[in-house]
Scaffold this motif. Structure first.
Motif, short mmCIF file in Angstrom:
data_model
loop_
_atom_site.label_atom_id
_atom_site.label_comp_id
_atom_site.label_asym_id
_atom_site.label_seq_id
_atom_site.Cartn_x
_atom_site.Cartn_y
_atom_site.Cartn_z
N LYS A 12 46.92 31.23 47.14
CA LYS A 12 46.86 29.84 47.57
C LYS A 12 45.74 29.17 46.60
CE LYS A 12 47.42 29.52 52.36
NZ LYS A 12 48.20 28.16 52.46
N ILE A 13 44.54 29.79 46.07
CA ILE A 13 43.90 29.08 45.40
C ILE A 13 43.66 29.00 43.88
CG2 ILE A 13 42.13 29.03 47.36
CD1 ILE A 13 40.50 31.11 46.08
N LYS A 14 44.70 30.22 43.44
CA LYS A 14 44.92 30.23 42.15
C LYS A 14 43.93 30.78 41.32
CE LYS A 14 48.96 28.24 42.74
NZ LYS A 14 49.59 28.94 43.75
N TYR A 15 43.02 31.95 41.93
CA TYR A 15 42.16 32.57 41.29
C TYR A 15 42.81 34.37 41.37
CZ TYR A 15 38.46 29.36 41.19
OH TYR A 15 37.61 28.08 40.85
N GLU A 16 42.51 34.93 40.52
CA GLU A 16 42.63 36.47 40.49
C GLU A 16 42.03 37.11 41.59
OE1 GLU A 16 44.83 38.15 38.63
OE2 GLU A 16 45.43 36.12 37.57
N PRO A 17 42.61 37.85 42.21
CA PRO A 17 42.04 38.81 43.41
C PRO A 17 40.76 39.58 42.85
CG PRO A 17 44.31 39.34 43.27
CD PRO A 17 44.01 38.52 42.10
N ARG A 18 40.82 39.82 41.66
CA ARG A 18 39.40 40.72 41.18
C ARG A 18 38.17 39.48 41.15
NH1 ARG A 18 39.74 42.95 35.29
NH2 ARG A 18 41.19 44.33 36.51
N THR A 19 38.58 38.27 40.55
CA THR A 19 37.47 37.06 40.63
C THR A 19 37.03 36.80 42.00
OG1 THR A 19 38.69 36.12 38.74
CG2 THR A 19 37.18 34.91 39.88
N ILE A 20 37.96 36.95 43.14
CA ILE A 20 37.75 36.76 44.45
C ILE A 20 36.65 37.66 44.84
CG2 ILE A 20 38.30 36.45 46.74
CD1 ILE A 20 40.86 35.23 45.69
N ARG A 21 36.91 38.96 44.42
CA ARG A 21 36.19 40.02 45.09
C ARG A 21 34.79 40.48 44.25
NH1 ARG A 21 41.26 42.85 45.51
NH2 ARG A 21 41.28 43.40 43.35
N SER A 22 34.74 40.00 43.14
CA SER A 22 33.68 40.20 42.17
C SER A 22 32.92 39.09 41.74
CB SER A 22 34.07 40.69 40.86
OG SER A 22 34.75 39.78 40.24
N THR A 23 33.47 37.88 42.13
CA THR A 23 32.57 36.70 41.94
C THR A 23 32.36 35.78 43.32
OG1 THR A 23 33.47 36.56 39.61
CG2 THR A 23 32.54 34.60 40.34
N LEU A 24 33.42 35.39 43.70
CA LEU A 24 33.19 34.58 44.90
C LEU A 24 32.68 35.08 46.18
CD1 LEU A 24 36.62 32.43 44.35
CD2 LEU A 24 34.13 32.04 43.62
N LYS A 25 33.08 36.42 46.64
CA LYS A 25 32.64 37.01 47.55
C LYS A 25 31.16 37.53 47.74
CE LYS A 25 33.90 41.21 50.32
NZ LYS A 25 34.62 42.46 50.02
N ASP A 26 30.69 36.85 48.96
CA ASP A 26 29.20 37.21 49.03
C ASP A 26 28.51 36.14 48.13
OD1 ASP A 26 29.91 39.02 50.93
OD2 ASP A 26 29.93 40.54 49.47
N SER A 27 28.84 35.28 47.40
CA SER A 27 28.17 34.30 46.70
C SER A 27 28.58 32.97 47.18
CB SER A 27 28.11 34.18 45.18
OG SER A 27 29.49 34.04 44.88
N VAL A 28 29.79 32.75 47.25
CA VAL A 28 30.16 31.13 47.79
C VAL A 28 31.06 31.54 49.03
CG1 VAL A 28 32.08 29.61 47.20
CG2 VAL A 28 30.69 30.53 45.41
N LEU A 29 31.68 32.52 49.15
CA LEU A 29 32.64 33.20 50.16
C LEU A 29 31.80 34.26 51.11
CD1 LEU A 29 35.93 33.31 48.90
CD2 LEU A 29 35.16 31.40 49.82
#
Length: 69
Positions: A12-29
């Motif tokens: 949906k958001i056109k980010y790699e799953p790895r980016t979601i888990r390592s960068t966005l999760k627990d910082s933005v999400l």
């Protein structure tokens, strides 16, 4: 509410799953706001409406932290 896995959110958001888990999760999400771990398990389910709301608002990490205080 619409719950999405990491892979579904990635599509949906056109980010790699790895980016979601390592960068966005627990910082933005943030757990409890943007995602949950149902039944105390390891699986992460993202709440689409909250993720979309944050993306459209253009919130920064500082904005999110200020909102929690």
């Amino acid at each position: 509410m619409t719950y999405l896995t990491t892979n579904e959110l990635s599509e949906k958001i056109k980010y790699e799953p790895r980016t979601i888990r390592s960068t966005l999760k627990d910082s933005v999400l943030i757990e409890g706001v943007h995602y949950i771990r149902p039944f105390g398990g390891r699986k992460t389910l993202y709440i689409w409406e909250k993720v979309e709301e944050t993306m459209l608002a253009g919130n920064t990490v500082s904005d999110l932290i200020a909102g929690l205080q």
